[in-house]
Design a protein around this motif. Sequence first.
Motif, PDB file in Angstrom:
ATOM      1  N   LEU A   1       3.211   5.278  -2.631  1.00  0.00           N
ATOM      2  CA  LEU A   1       3.396   6.565  -1.961  1.00  0.00           C
ATOM      3  C   LEU A   1       4.879   6.890  -1.837  1.00  0.00           C
ATOM      4  O   LEU A   1       5.289   8.048  -2.008  1.00  0.00           O
ATOM      5  CB  LEU A   1       2.755   6.522  -0.571  1.00  0.00           C
ATOM      6  CG  LEU A   1       1.300   6.062  -0.505  1.00  0.00           C
ATOM      7  CD1 LEU A   1       0.794   6.201   0.926  1.00  0.00           C
ATOM      8  CD2 LEU A   1       0.431   6.877  -1.449  1.00  0.00           C
TER       9      LEU A   1
ATOM     10  N   ILE B   1       0.835  -1.202   0.000  1.00  0.00           N
ATOM     11  CA  ILE B   1       0.000   0.000   0.000  1.00  0.00           C
ATOM     12  C   ILE B   1       0.871   1.254   0.000  1.00  0.00           C
ATOM     13  O   ILE B   1       0.608   2.228  -0.719  1.00  0.00           O
ATOM     14  CB  ILE B   1      -0.944  -0.015   1.222  1.00  0.00           C
ATOM     15  CG1 ILE B   1      -2.017  -1.099   1.049  1.00  0.00           C
ATOM     16  CG2 ILE B   1      -1.604   1.338   1.428  1.00  0.00           C
ATOM     17  CD1 ILE B   1      -2.892  -1.296   2.260  1.00  0.00           C
ATOM     18  N   PHE B   2       1.930   1.230   0.790  1.00  0.00           N
ATOM     19  CA  PHE B   2       2.773   2.422   0.892  1.00  0.00           C
ATOM     20  C   PHE B   2       3.868   2.484  -0.161  1.00  0.00           C
ATOM     21  O   PHE B   2       4.581   3.490  -0.250  1.00  0.00           O
ATOM     22  CB  PHE B   2       3.404   2.485   2.291  1.00  0.00           C
ATOM     23  CG  PHE B   2       2.441   2.913   3.353  1.00  0.00           C
ATOM     24  CD1 PHE B   2       2.215   4.262   3.583  1.00  0.00           C
ATOM     25  CD2 PHE B   2       1.745   1.988   4.094  1.00  0.00           C
ATOM     26  CE1 PHE B   2       1.324   4.675   4.554  1.00  0.00           C
ATOM     27  CE2 PHE B   2       0.861   2.396   5.072  1.00  0.00           C
ATOM     28  CZ  PHE B   2       0.634   3.740   5.312  1.00  0.00           C
TER      29      PHE B   2
ATOM     30  N   VAL C   1      -3.955   5.151  -1.785  1.00  0.00           N
ATOM     31  CA  VAL C   1      -4.067   4.319  -0.584  1.00  0.00           C
ATOM     32  C   VAL C   1      -5.449   3.700  -0.490  1.00  0.00           C
ATOM     33  O   VAL C   1      -5.606   2.493  -0.232  1.00  0.00           O
ATOM     34  CB  VAL C   1      -3.760   5.159   0.673  1.00  0.00           C
ATOM     35  CG1 VAL C   1      -4.136   4.380   1.932  1.00  0.00           C
ATOM     36  CG2 VAL C   1      -2.297   5.535   0.721  1.00  0.00           C
TER      37      VAL C   1
ATOM     38  N   ALA D   1      -6.095  -0.310  -0.871  1.00  0.00           N
ATOM     39  CA  ALA D   1      -6.673  -0.977   0.298  1.00  0.00           C
ATOM     40  C   ALA D   1      -7.993  -1.646  -0.053  1.00  0.00           C
ATOM     41  O   ALA D   1      -8.289  -2.764   0.392  1.00  0.00           O
ATOM     42  CB  ALA D   1      -6.863   0.027   1.435  1.00  0.00           C
TER      43      ALA D   1
END
Length: 329
Positions: A283, A279-280, A316, A320
Amino acid sequence: MPSLPRSPFGRRGRAAAEVTPERTEPRVDIVESPGLRWINIERPRALEQTWLEEHFDFHALDYEDVRSRNQRPKVDEYDDYLFIVLHFPRYDKVVSRLNAAEVDMFVGPDFLITLPNEPLQTIDYLFERCRTNEELRESLFSKGPGYLLYKIVDDCVDASFPMLGKIGNKLERIEEEIFTGEGDDVVRDISNAKQEIINFRKIVRPQRLAFRDLERNKARYIAEDLDIYFDDLIDGSERAWDMLENYKEVVEGLESTNESAIAHRTNETFRVLTAISLIFLPLTLIASVFGMNVPVPAEHGAHAFWIIIGVMFAIVVAVAAFFRRRGWL
C-alpha cells in the motif's frame, strides 16, 4: 565569635539518655530439676559473659567463640563438657530476608547452657514450657542433658520445614505467573527465591557435618537406648538438604523457562509487527507511485481514486489471507 543557637532537642535527648539506666545484673534464665540445670542466656553481652566465667571453667577459646558472631557450626569435645555451635534459619521481617541465627551450647554431665545470639522462638517456647510445666520438665530433664540437647536441636530443625514449605509455595506461584503471563515482577520474584534458597543452603550445608560429629559424641551424655534420637537429627538435616537441592533445580528451571517465555512473547510481538508491516508495504508503494510529482496515467480521471482504493483494499485482504493460512497471524 557569635555563639551558635542551641538545639531544643539536645537537652531533651541527654535527659532521655540519662533516664535509661544501664543494666547491672546479668540476664540469665535458669530452669533446674534434680540432677540437671538448663541455663538460657539470650544475646549474651559483657555482663552475661562475666557471669559465665565466674561460674564455669570453660576454655578461653570457647569464651572467645561466644563473643564472636561469625562461627561455623562445630562440635568441640573436652574432658568434662562439649562446646557446640549450630546455625538455624531465622526470617528477619525488618529486612525481609532469611538469616542464620547462631546458637552456642555447653553440655556437661549436669548442665546445659544455650546462648542464642538472636531470639529463636523454638528455644524460648520450649524453655518457657519447661519453666511452667513441671510434668514436662521432669520428663525431659530425667533423661539427662543429652536428651534435652536433642529436644532443643530437634525443635529448631523442625521449625525450618515450614520455611521450606513457604519457599515451595512461592516457587509454585512463580510457575503459574510464568505460564499465565499475569505476573509483571516474575524476574524479581525468581531472584528473591534464589537468594532465599542460597541463604538456606549456606546454613544447612556446614551443619550436616556438625550433626554427624554430634552423633559420634553423643554417647557421653545420652543413654544407649536413646541414641536413635540423634540419628533422627541427621535424617531431618538430610531431608532439609534434599528439599533445598530440589528447590535449587526448580528455581534454575523456572529462570530458564521464564527467559524462554519472555523470548517467545517478544518473538510473537515482532512476528505480528512484521506481518502488519508487510501487509502495508504494497500500500505504501502504491501510494508513493501515485503521489509522485510527475504526470501519471488517469490522474485526471474521476474514478481513479476509488479504483486505487479498491486495489489497495484487495491487496490487504489477499496478503492477510495468505499470512493467516500460513499461520503467521
